[in-house]
Design a protein around this motif. Sequence first.
Motif, PDB file in Angstrom:
ATOM      1  N   GLU A   1      12.165 -37.170   0.244  1.00  0.00           N
ATOM      2  CA  GLU A   1      11.121 -36.796   1.187  1.00  0.00           C
ATOM      3  C   GLU A   1      10.483 -38.057   1.745  1.00  0.00           C
ATOM      4  OE1 GLU A   1       8.362 -34.036  -0.514  1.00  0.00           O
ATOM      5  OE2 GLU A   1       9.962 -32.710  -1.195  1.00  0.00           O
ATOM      6  N   SER A   2      10.049 -37.994   2.986  1.00  0.00           N
ATOM      7  CA  SER A   2       9.313 -39.109   3.575  1.00  0.00           C
ATOM      8  C   SER A   2       7.906 -39.139   2.985  1.00  0.00           C
ATOM      9  CB  SER A   2       9.243 -38.955   5.093  1.00  0.00           C
ATOM     10  OG  SER A   2       8.380 -39.918   5.639  1.00  0.00           O
ATOM     11  N   LYS A   3       7.447 -40.317   2.626  1.00  0.00           N
ATOM     12  CA  LYS A   3       6.096 -40.462   2.068  1.00  0.00           C
ATOM     13  C   LYS A   3       5.029 -40.406   3.157  1.00  0.00           C
ATOM     14  CE  LYS A   3       7.760 -43.074  -1.835  1.00  0.00           C
ATOM     15  NZ  LYS A   3       8.616 -44.207  -1.947  1.00  0.00           N
ATOM     16  N   SER A   4       5.410 -40.764   4.378  1.00  0.00           N
ATOM     17  CA  SER A   4       4.411 -40.849   5.450  1.00  0.00           C
ATOM     18  C   SER A   4       4.586 -39.786   6.531  1.00  0.00           C
ATOM     19  CB  SER A   4       4.473 -42.239   6.095  1.00  0.00           C
ATOM     20  OG  SER A   4       5.760 -42.462   6.639  1.00  0.00           O
ATOM     21  N   ARG A   5       5.701 -39.065   6.513  1.00  0.00           N
ATOM     22  CA  ARG A   5       5.962 -38.076   7.562  1.00  0.00           C
ATOM     23  C   ARG A   5       6.310 -36.737   6.917  1.00  0.00           C
ATOM     24  NH1 ARG A   5       7.980 -40.770  12.668  1.00  0.00           N
ATOM     25  NH2 ARG A   5       7.461 -42.963  12.376  1.00  0.00           N
ATOM     26  N   PRO A   6       5.361 -35.831   6.804  1.00  0.00           N
ATOM     27  CA  PRO A   6       5.603 -34.570   6.092  1.00  0.00           C
ATOM     28  C   PRO A   6       6.633 -33.647   6.750  1.00  0.00           C
ATOM     29  CG  PRO A   6       3.438 -34.565   7.127  1.00  0.00           C
ATOM     30  CD  PRO A   6       3.989 -35.947   7.290  1.00  0.00           C
TER      31      PRO A   6
END
Length: 176
Positions: free
Chosen positions: A122-127
């Motif tokens: 999963e992206s940490k900054s882009r949900p």
Amino acid sequence: MSTDTVMAPKQWRGRFFEDMEVGDVYRSRLGRTIEQTDNTWFTLLTMNTNQVHFNNEFAAKTEFKAPLVNSCLTLSIVVGLSVADTSENAMANLAWDKISMPNPVFAGDTLWAESEVTSKRESKSRPNQGIIGIRTRGINQHGQTVVEYQRTFMMYRKHAPQAVEQFPEPTSEWNV
């Protein structure tokens, strides 16, 4: 038909982040035959002046005895063949690694792509996005690998605002 029945979607929207798992293998449904015209146009378009791609007389004197398909064209076609299965819903490429060209490609060769998912997070900054890693190889009609590479891209989730249905709503009824 009951009003409670849920119909399967009749359209293919491509794979999204949720659809991919490490170890999944995708093989292109289509193959692509490369013609010398493709090779010449690509070589001239990119201003590659190496004659082995477009001069039959020059190429005949090399160990290959015929013009080689431009390796960047080979890579581009194999990437294109893989997109429907892997990155049709990607929002950006993040990295290309370990590109190798173990066998030459000639006009008349037909290529297919095979890709394996090697990582997923999963992206940490882009949900609305996740990060997928794949390795892909291009295979010719003889079963030889002609290009291999690793690629990492950011991919939309199914419910990302950018991934919603884009087909316009018709403004009229059918007339035929």
